[in-house]
Design a protein around this motif. Structure first.
Motif, PDB file in Angstrom:
ATOM      1  N   MET A 108       0.908  -1.140   0.005  1.00  0.00           N
ATOM      2  CA  MET A 108       0.068   0.002   0.041  1.00  0.00           C
ATOM      3  C   MET A 108       0.903   1.144   0.053  1.00  0.00           C
ATOM      4  SD  MET A 108      -2.931   1.403   2.805  1.00  0.00           S
ATOM      5  CE  MET A 108      -4.245   0.813   2.131  1.00  0.00           C
ATOM      6  N   ALA A 109       0.436   2.085  -0.782  1.00  0.00           N
ATOM      7  CA  ALA A 109       1.370   3.378  -0.942  1.00  0.00           C
ATOM      8  C   ALA A 109       1.319   4.267   0.214  1.00  0.00           C
ATOM      9  CB  ALA A 109       0.955   4.371  -2.070  1.00  0.00           C
ATOM     10  N   LYS A 110       2.361   4.860   0.839  1.00  0.00           N
ATOM     11  CA  LYS A 110       2.355   5.653   1.892  1.00  0.00           C
ATOM     12  C   LYS A 110       1.373   7.073   1.675  1.00  0.00           C
ATOM     13  CE  LYS A 110       5.281   7.982   5.401  1.00  0.00           C
ATOM     14  NZ  LYS A 110       6.467   8.472   5.882  1.00  0.00           N
ATOM     15  N   ALA A 111       0.688   7.172   2.644  1.00  0.00           N
ATOM     16  CA  ALA A 111      -0.182   8.594   2.372  1.00  0.00           C
ATOM     17  C   ALA A 111       0.694   9.697   2.497  1.00  0.00           C
ATOM     18  CB  ALA A 111      -1.186   8.895   3.575  1.00  0.00           C
ATOM     19  N   LYS A 112       0.411  10.634   1.594  1.00  0.00           N
ATOM     20  CA  LYS A 112       1.309  11.959   1.619  1.00  0.00           C
ATOM     21  C   LYS A 112       0.635  12.815   2.692  1.00  0.00           C
ATOM     22  CE  LYS A 112       1.995  11.876  -3.441  1.00  0.00           C
ATOM     23  NZ  LYS A 112       1.868  12.541  -4.843  1.00  0.00           N
ATOM     24  N   THR A 113       1.885  13.558   3.231  1.00  0.00           N
ATOM     25  CA  THR A 113       1.594  14.373   4.314  1.00  0.00           C
ATOM     26  C   THR A 113       1.860  15.814   3.858  1.00  0.00           C
ATOM     27  OG1 THR A 113       3.599  13.791   5.444  1.00  0.00           O
ATOM     28  CG2 THR A 113       1.743  12.738   5.948  1.00  0.00           C
ATOM     29  N   ASN A 114       1.475  16.805   4.754  1.00  0.00           N
ATOM     30  CA  ASN A 114       1.987  18.077   4.599  1.00  0.00           C
ATOM     31  C   ASN A 114       1.909  18.678   6.051  1.00  0.00           C
ATOM     32  OD1 ASN A 114      -0.796  18.839   5.129  1.00  0.00           O
ATOM     33  ND2 ASN A 114      -0.945  19.569   3.257  1.00  0.00           N
ATOM     34  N   TYR A 115       2.247  19.872   6.538  1.00  0.00           N
ATOM     35  CA  TYR A 115       2.528  20.304   7.791  1.00  0.00           C
ATOM     36  C   TYR A 115       1.346  21.688   7.666  1.00  0.00           C
ATOM     37  CZ  TYR A 115       6.224  16.989   8.235  1.00  0.00           C
ATOM     38  OH  TYR A 115       6.815  15.925   8.292  1.00  0.00           O
ATOM     39  N   THR A 116       0.735  21.565   8.971  1.00  0.00           N
ATOM     40  CA  THR A 116      -0.356  22.797   8.958  1.00  0.00           C
ATOM     41  C   THR A 116      -0.051  23.533  10.509  1.00  0.00           C
ATOM     42  OG1 THR A 116      -1.932  21.494   7.906  1.00  0.00           O
ATOM     43  CG2 THR A 116      -2.754  23.330   9.314  1.00  0.00           C
ATOM     44  N   CYS A 117       0.087  24.857  10.411  1.00  0.00           N
ATOM     45  CA  CYS A 117       0.268  25.647  11.506  1.00  0.00           C
ATOM     46  C   CYS A 117      -0.958  25.654  12.299  1.00  0.00           C
ATOM     47  CB  CYS A 117       0.747  27.143  11.104  1.00  0.00           C
ATOM     48  SG  CYS A 117       1.095  28.215  12.494  1.00  0.00           S
ATOM     49  N   THR A 118      -0.792  25.385  13.661  1.00  0.00           N
ATOM     50  CA  THR A 118      -1.705  25.383  14.476  1.00  0.00           C
ATOM     51  C   THR A 118      -2.316  26.971  14.915  1.00  0.00           C
ATOM     52  OG1 THR A 118      -0.264  25.185  16.448  1.00  0.00           O
ATOM     53  CG2 THR A 118      -1.208  23.195  15.691  1.00  0.00           C
ATOM     54  N   GLU A 119      -1.657  27.991  14.568  1.00  0.00           N
ATOM     55  CA  GLU A 119      -1.930  29.200  14.937  1.00  0.00           C
ATOM     56  C   GLU A 119      -2.554  29.917  13.888  1.00  0.00           C
ATOM     57  OE1 GLU A 119      -1.181  31.093  17.695  1.00  0.00           O
ATOM     58  OE2 GLU A 119      -0.736  29.241  18.690  1.00  0.00           O
TER      59      GLU A 119
ATOM     60  N   GLN B 102       9.918  27.282  12.389  1.00  0.00           N
ATOM     61  CA  GLN B 102       9.108  28.531  12.339  1.00  0.00           C
ATOM     62  C   GLN B 102       8.155  28.542  11.182  1.00  0.00           C
ATOM     63  OE1 GLN B 102      11.197  32.235  11.573  1.00  0.00           O
ATOM     64  NE2 GLN B 102      10.071  33.439  12.755  1.00  0.00           N
ATOM     65  N   CYS B 103       6.900  28.925  11.710  1.00  0.00           N
ATOM     66  CA  CYS B 103       5.635  28.837  10.423  1.00  0.00           C
ATOM     67  C   CYS B 103       6.343  30.023   9.452  1.00  0.00           C
ATOM     68  CB  CYS B 103       4.421  29.017  11.031  1.00  0.00           C
ATOM     69  SG  CYS B 103       3.210  29.314   9.946  1.00  0.00           S
ATOM     70  N   PRO B 104       6.341  30.088   8.285  1.00  0.00           N
ATOM     71  CA  PRO B 104       6.590  30.873   7.304  1.00  0.00           C
ATOM     72  C   PRO B 104       5.267  32.031   7.206  1.00  0.00           C
ATOM     73  CG  PRO B 104       6.298  29.051   6.023  1.00  0.00           C
ATOM     74  CD  PRO B 104       6.183  28.648   7.414  1.00  0.00           C
ATOM     75  N   SER B 105       4.318  31.501   7.274  1.00  0.00           N
ATOM     76  CA  SER B 105       2.983  32.444   7.318  1.00  0.00           C
ATOM     77  C   SER B 105       2.949  33.313   8.499  1.00  0.00           C
ATOM     78  CB  SER B 105       1.859  31.718   7.144  1.00  0.00           C
ATOM     79  OG  SER B 105       1.930  30.931   5.827  1.00  0.00           O
ATOM     80  N   CYS B 106       3.077  33.214   9.803  1.00  0.00           N
ATOM     81  CA  CYS B 106       2.650  34.003  10.783  1.00  0.00           C
ATOM     82  C   CYS B 106       4.111  34.219  11.642  1.00  0.00           C
ATOM     83  CB  CYS B 106       1.675  33.467  11.644  1.00  0.00           C
ATOM     84  SG  CYS B 106       1.960  31.786  12.340  1.00  0.00           S
ATOM     85  N   GLY B 107       5.076  33.294  11.379  1.00  0.00           N
ATOM     86  CA  GLY B 107       6.262  33.557  12.296  1.00  0.00           C
ATOM     87  C   GLY B 107       6.264  32.850  13.566  1.00  0.00           C
ATOM     88  N   GLN B 108       5.414  32.074  13.922  1.00  0.00           N
ATOM     89  CA  GLN B 108       5.502  31.587  15.182  1.00  0.00           C
ATOM     90  C   GLN B 108       6.180  30.166  15.100  1.00  0.00           C
ATOM     91  OE1 GLN B 108       3.797  32.698  18.202  1.00  0.00           O
ATOM     92  NE2 GLN B 108       3.202  34.546  16.829  1.00  0.00           N
ATOM     93  N   TRP B 109       6.802  29.882  16.439  1.00  0.00           N
ATOM     94  CA  TRP B 109       7.664  29.113  16.591  1.00  0.00           C
ATOM     95  C   TRP B 109       7.005  27.533  16.910  1.00  0.00           C
ATOM     96  CZ3 TRP B 109      12.782  28.982  14.654  1.00  0.00           C
ATOM     97  CH2 TRP B 109      13.135  30.204  14.576  1.00  0.00           C
ATOM     98  N   ASN B 110       7.311  26.537  16.626  1.00  0.00           N
ATOM     99  CA  ASN B 110       6.962  25.089  17.122  1.00  0.00           C
ATOM    100  C   ASN B 110       5.676  24.895  16.773  1.00  0.00           C
ATOM    101  OD1 ASN B 110       9.818  24.425  17.481  1.00  0.00           O
ATOM    102  ND2 ASN B 110       9.503  25.256  19.649  1.00  0.00           N
ATOM    103  N   THR B 111       4.734  25.489  15.838  1.00  0.00           N
ATOM    104  CA  THR B 111       3.347  25.433  15.748  1.00  0.00           C
ATOM    105  C   THR B 111       2.851  24.471  14.414  1.00  0.00           C
ATOM    106  OG1 THR B 111       3.384  27.462  14.226  1.00  0.00           O
ATOM    107  CG2 THR B 111       2.979  27.574  16.572  1.00  0.00           C
ATOM    108  N   LEU B 112       3.979  24.031  13.569  1.00  0.00           N
ATOM    109  CA  LEU B 112       3.759  23.130  12.361  1.00  0.00           C
ATOM    110  C   LEU B 112       3.601  21.445  12.784  1.00  0.00           C
ATOM    111  CD1 LEU B 112       6.238  24.408  10.073  1.00  0.00           C
ATOM    112  CD2 LEU B 112       3.736  25.090  10.109  1.00  0.00           C
ATOM    113  N   VAL B 113       2.428  21.055  12.640  1.00  0.00           N
ATOM    114  CA  VAL B 113       2.368  19.646  12.838  1.00  0.00           C
ATOM    115  C   VAL B 113       1.885  18.914  11.832  1.00  0.00           C
ATOM    116  CG1 VAL B 113       1.301  20.155  15.236  1.00  0.00           C
ATOM    117  CG2 VAL B 113      -0.258  20.303  13.407  1.00  0.00           C
ATOM    118  N   GLU B 114       2.186  17.491  11.621  1.00  0.00           N
ATOM    119  CA  GLU B 114       1.985  16.752  10.592  1.00  0.00           C
ATOM    120  C   GLU B 114       0.236  16.312  10.417  1.00  0.00           C
ATOM    121  OE1 GLU B 114       4.082  12.743   8.335  1.00  0.00           O
ATOM    122  OE2 GLU B 114       4.140  13.083  10.391  1.00  0.00           O
ATOM    123  N   THR B 115      -0.029  16.537   9.137  1.00  0.00           N
ATOM    124  CA  THR B 115      -1.365  16.154   8.715  1.00  0.00           C
ATOM    125  C   THR B 115      -1.471  15.525   7.317  1.00  0.00           C
ATOM    126  OG1 THR B 115      -1.830  18.514   7.565  1.00  0.00           O
ATOM    127  CG2 THR B 115      -2.539  18.045   9.773  1.00  0.00           C
TER     128      THR B 115
END
Length: 459
Positions: A1-12, A23-36
């Motif tokens: 089975m092929a591995k599901a593709k993931t990206n990283y979403t900022c919780t802020e 660091q999130c490139p959109s809002c500049g917050q640190w350690n807010t990117l989580v894998e989805t």
């Protein structure tokens, strides 16, 4: 089975990137990117659910009739105060707090009262129906007419709303709800954001009052994406220690009322009960006068509260003196100590300074500055302040004492509770005398210290 593709979403901010970064490139917050997990395009929601949102016509703002938003009470006065007078049809409320602090208890009490005037529905994703029935029996609540559904799938909940047509709905909690249209797990950023958006859309379309219960992180912020707070109309936070019998509910955002309103509750065997005189909770009952204690009047929304500020100053035997503040901003304490040294000649650089706001209340406004400095000075001199003294005022870096908003209301509340002396900024001095209250108006911190010494010498 092929591995599901993931990206990283900022919780802020909800921004999406392909690779993880600190660091999130959109809002500049640190350690807010989580894998989805990446979702297939065009498969977010079925056409059935998309049809719930009708295209709104374009209108001229001047042609729209402005009218007051109708409200209905929950039967709990303190809860209605925080909400701005009650719940609003079509309004979406998000309430968060630590586990076990009383969110479900308060909402179950409110729904029990609302069954007399509204058609209500309680959707539980965390507890079974038997557990909720057991709690209702323990609280001795009238649950006739209170509909309950134990479900976590969004599509089934939406079908229930369409069939049952309730007027008030509680979703407990939003982190447990998931949609089949998304492959990510319940509680993930994508699920929380999309389920909340769908429920909000249905609430606005069907004119349903919806209350969402949210989890909080260890820092005390609502879990999930920050956009969750922007979607809803009102955001409430439960504050207070779970080991204490008192709970504070604060409004952080309210499109239909004032923000920073505070509701005070006491946890009893019959659930949460509103406290009619909350100032008594935040004042210690000392048998005799003690040094380092000063009473101030803070403004929480439209309600003035009397809070006791305690200070303990002790000799420091470490190279760096300690600065600890509970209930007040710690950085502001360091600034106030510098002002006290520069403009009042009271040095505390070799002293450990501890500040505490009694009762677990958190004071964010700068009107507590004068009370903090007087409490510190009292502890250093080991001389108690007059028992009947109440103060408020902001202290600037130049040593000036700035006025606080709603000074008249603060003074009237202090006089009502039996205080006879008030030290306030000169700009807050009332034009008409308040019966039973002696006003000491000061405009600099050195003047305030001098007036306190004069009171001590007179006694």
């Amino acid at each position: 089975m092929a591995k599901a593709k993931t990206n990283y979403t900022c919780t802020e901010c909800g921004g999406i990137v392909n690779k993880w970064a600190g660091q999130c490139p959109s809002c500049g917050q640190w350690n807010t990117l989580v894998e989805t997990i990446m979702e297939a395009a065009g498969n977010r929601f079925s056409a059935k659910h998309q049809s719930l949102a009708q295209t709104a016509p374009v209108l001229n703002l001047s042609d729209i009739e402005a009218s007051d938003v109708p409200r209905f009470g929950t039967g709990i006065d303190e809860f209605d105060r925080v909400l701005g007078g009650g719940l609003v049809p079509g309004g979406v409320v998000l309430i968060g707090g630590d586990p076990g602090i009383g969110k479900s208890t308060l909402l179950l009490q409110a729904l029990s009262n609302l069954t007399k005037i509204k058609k209500v529905l309680y959707v539980s994703g965390e507890e079974s129906g038997a557990q909720i029935a057991l709690r209702a029996n323990r609280l001795v609540l009238d649950t006739h007419g209170l509909a309950l559904q134990a479900e976590i799938q969004l599509e089934k909940i939406l079908n229930t709303l369409a069939d049952h047509k309730p007027e008030v709905v509680v979703i407990d909690s939003i982190q447990t709800i998931y949609s089949d249209a998304l492959s990510s797990a319940p509680g993930s950023v994508a699920q929380v954001r999309e389920c909340a958006a769908q429920l909000t859309r249905v609430a606005k379309t069907m004119n349903i009052t919806m209350i969402l219960v949210g989890h909080v992180t260890k820092e005390g912020a609502l879990a999930g994406p920050r956009v969750l707070e922007h979607i809803v109309d009102t955001v409430l936070y439960f504050e207070g220690d779970t080991h204490s019998s008192f709970r504070l509910v604060r409004a952080i955002k309210n499109r239909f009322g004032a923000v920073n309103e505070l509701g005070v509750f006491a946890m009893t065997e019959r659930g949460l009960k509103g406290v009619s005189n909350p100032s008594a909770l935040f004042l210690s009952q000392h048998e005799s006068q003690v040094a380092g204690s000063c009473v101030m009047v803070t403004q929480e929304g439209t309600r003035p509260l009397l809070v006791e500020i305690q200070a303990l100053v002790d000799s420091s035997f470490a190279p760096n003196a300690k600065r600890l503040s509970v209930g007040l901003e710690q950085n502001r304490l360091a600034m106030l100590l510098a002002v006290l040294h520069r403009h009042a000649g009271v040095a505390a650089f070799d002293q450990d300074v501890f500040i505490n706001a009694v009762g677990g209340v958190k004071i964010a406004e700068p009107a507590a500055d004068l009370a903090v400095l007087l409490a510190i000075n009292s502890s250093m001199r080991n001389k108690p302040l007059p028992r009947s003294l109440v103060v408020f005022g902001e202290v600037g870096l130049a040593g000036e004492i700035r006025p606080a908003p709603r000074g008249q209301e603060r003074l009237k509340e202090a006089a009502k509770l039996g205080f006879t002396i008030a030290m306030i900024p000169k700009a807050n001095a009332p034009k008409q005398k308040i019966e039973g209250l002696t006003i000491i108006a000061v405009d600099r911190i050195d003047e305030a210290m001098s007036r306190i010494r004069d009171i001590d010498d007179a006694n």
